[in-house]
Design an enzyme around this catalytic site. Structure first.
Site, PDB file in Angstrom:
ATOM      1  N   GLY A 114       0.821  -1.294   0.159  1.00 42.49           N
ATOM      2  CA  GLY A 114       0.092  -0.135  -0.123  1.00 42.49           C
ATOM      3  C   GLY A 114       0.984   1.417   0.087  1.00 42.49           C
ATOM      4  O   GLY A 114       1.865   1.195   0.880  1.00 42.49           O
ATOM      5  N   HIS A 444      -6.977 -20.253  47.265  1.00 41.17           N
ATOM      6  CA  HIS A 444      -5.924 -20.855  48.000  1.00 41.17           C
ATOM      7  C   HIS A 444      -5.745 -22.517  47.426  1.00 41.17           C
ATOM      8  O   HIS A 444      -6.954 -23.037  47.465  1.00 41.17           O
ATOM      9  CB  HIS A 444      -6.060 -20.855  49.613  1.00 41.17           C
ATOM     10  CG  HIS A 444      -4.784 -21.916  50.052  1.00 41.17           C
ATOM     11  ND1 HIS A 444      -3.230 -21.428  50.167  1.00 41.17           N
ATOM     12  CD2 HIS A 444      -4.734 -23.217  50.751  1.00 41.17           C
ATOM     13  CE1 HIS A 444      -2.661 -22.452  50.471  1.00 41.17           C
ATOM     14  NE2 HIS A 444      -3.587 -23.376  50.946  1.00 41.17           N
TER      15      HIS A 444
END
Ligand code: FAD
Ligand code: NAD
Length: 466
Positions: A114, A444
């Site tokens: 481009g 935990h």
């Protein structure tokens, strides 16, 4: 062909900008010079490097840790062709996914280079030289970056290589020199160190990862030395020579003495530079800034109204998620919305094992800015989860404002730090205090408990498990 928005470049910045523009009702096209979409990140960056990091970590565990876990297997061997083939499969699947997203969002994909004809016209030149002109109201430049190097260390793509060649290397070098102890050097160095290479890092600065919090760089230095890395800090590379079946690297140490290193390959990983070649910026009148970057204002607009630039080609961290956020920002701005982007809260991750991750200010930055802060740290080895899995190296550090207790930075080295850092990003986005983080219930046994404990340590020096 006429469009509301044309995006040049299909990396994480460009393809995400195109999707968001299309979602907001804009007739959108994307231009990519290569045949696959996804840019550096998907083809030769984030995805292939993580695929090889995961494969090599499995090998490392099989050779170093399985026996301790009570798993006995005959001595595992590396099949580098298969490792690279799997990586290529992952890359292909991911890139094909972007083509699917373009189709789903009715975005026209134009393959070719481009380049601006003028402010509202972009020419696409395909590999056979065929030219197509796209007319557009707005343009987003997302052309990314390419590897940088300095005089004397020019990559020859044979023995003196960049990350792009390293990701396709089908052998494990006996000796590998890495110039640059930054993210690429440590990640790709880790891949080969785990597979058996002796990795020698030559770094210009006085520490590895010199822009991260020094606690991270110190901890990771320990981790990687255990993995067999050698670090030559404060060394300035003068010359790299391909000797035919290896490399010879000459550097000057801190005292100015010449030091010579020899190895099979040399990976040059001293940063990346913005890529704008062939874009024809001058035809649209777009101004360049420092070090080859495109100059943009606070809204990522260039000096030419209607032309925006995002990602690695503009200032700021060269990270995929930063490019993505900027892509969404510009697409929403073009659609008349008022988007928001907090550059202070873009996390950084290094995918070693354990991983390193950071967000917000480093302790060095707070000192430099004269901020009155407090710090709390917690070692990963004090976690039950870490002992269970044997990933005991690392630490979490929480930095908070001494008066208001607002969290200003979180830095960690830990198993799963790449995912753990998101707790800190979320907390900081909502301007949490260290006490807020400390009072949130953490599951935990997890590594996230180290963040809670570090926040407790920062609050009133009241960590529970140390
Ligand atoms: P890019 O991804 O570079 O894409 C730009 C695209 O534009 C390219 O496809 C290019 O071909 C195309 N292009 C350029 N010029 C033209 C033109 N004129 N016409 C048409 N097309 C053009 N970041 C992370 O966040 N996490 C990671 O784990 C991570 N790992 C990485 C590992 C490696 C080895 C490397 C090299 C980088 C890594 N990065 C990582 C950085 C990340 O890849 C980049 O920050 C990100 O790709 C930038 O996105 P971008 O859209 O700005 O540009
Ligand atoms: P980097 O900026 O992370 O590290 C470059 C290192 O090279 C620095 O430590 C620097 O001090 C050192 N250096 C510079 N000049 C030198 C010289 N002449 N001799 C010796 N050392 C020198 O760059 P990188 O590792 O090449 O990575 C490029 C970009 O890609 C980075 O911006 C990074 O953000 C991005 N990336 C990100 C990830 C990730 O997010 N996990 C992974 C890979 C790459």
């Amino acid at each position: 062909m006429k469009y509301d928005v044309v995006v040049i470049g299909s990396g994480p910045g460009g393809y995400v900008a195109a999707i968001r523009a299309a979602q907001l009702g804009k007739k959108t096209a994307i231009i990519e010079k290569y045949n696959t979409l996804g840019g550096t990140c998907l083809n030769v960056g984030c995805i292939p490097s993580k695929a090889l990091l995961d494969s090599s970590e499995h090998f490392h565990n099989a050779t170093h840790n399985f026996e301790k876990h009570g798993i006995e297997i005959p001595s595992p061997k590396v099949n580098m062709q298969q490792m690279i083939a799997r990586k290529n499969g992952v890359v292909k699947q991911t890139c094909d996914g972007i083509q699917y997203l373009m189709d789903k969002n009715k975005i026209d994909v134009h393959t070719g280079l481009g380049s601006f004809v003028d402010k509202n016209k972009i020419k696409v030149t395909d590999s056979e030289g065929k030219e197509t002109i796209l007319e557009t109201e707005k343009t987003i430049i997302a052309t990314g970056s390419k590897p940088n190097y300095f005089p004397g260390m020019e990559p020859d793509k044979d023995r003196i290589i960049t990350s792009t060649e390293m990701l396709n290397l089908e052998e494990v070098p006996e000796n590998l020199i890495v110039i640059g102890g930054g993210v690429i050097g440590l990640e790709l160095g880790s891949v080969h160190a785990r597979l058996g290479a002796k990795v020698n890092v030559i770094e210009f600065a006085g520490s590895i990862l010199p822009t991260m919090d020094s606690s991270v760089s110190k901890e990771l230095t320990k981790v990687l030395k255990k993995e067999g890395f050698k670090f030559n800090l404060n060394h300035r590379v003068q010359n790299v020579e391909n000797t035919g079946n290896g490399v010879k690297v000459t550097a000057l140490n801190k005292k100015g003495e010449e030091v010579v290193f020899e190895a099979d390959y040399c990976l040059v990983a001293v940063g990346r530079k913005p890529f704008t070649e062939g874009l024809g910026l001058e035809n649209a009148g777009v101004k360049m800034g420092d070090r080859g970057m495109i100059d943009v204002n606070d809204h990522l607009e260039t000096n030419v109204p209607g032309i925006y630039a995002i990602g690695d080609v503009v200032r700021g961290a060269m990270l995929a998620h930063k490019a993505e956020e900027e892509g969404v920002y510009v697409a929403e701005l073009i659609a008349g919305q008022k988007p928001h982007l907090n550059y202070n809260l873009i996390p950084g991750v290094v995918y070693t094992w354990p991983e390193a991750a950071s967000v917000g200010k480093t302790e060095e930055e707070l000192k430099e800015q004269g901020v009155n802060y407090k710090a709390g740290s917690f070692p990963v080895k004090a976690l039950g989860r870490a002992r269970a899995s044997m990933d005991i190296m690392g630490m979490v550090k929480v930095l908070a404002d001494a008066e208001t207790d607002e969290v200003l930075g979180v830095h960690m080295v830990s198993a799963r730090a790449a995912d753990m850092i998101m707790e800190a990003v979320t907390a900081m986005e909502y301007r949490a205090s260290a006490e807020d983080m400390a009072r949130i219930c953490h599951p935990h046994p997890t590594y996230t408990e180290a963040t809670k404990e570090a926040a407790l340590a920062a609050t009133e020096n009241r960590a529970l498990h140390i």
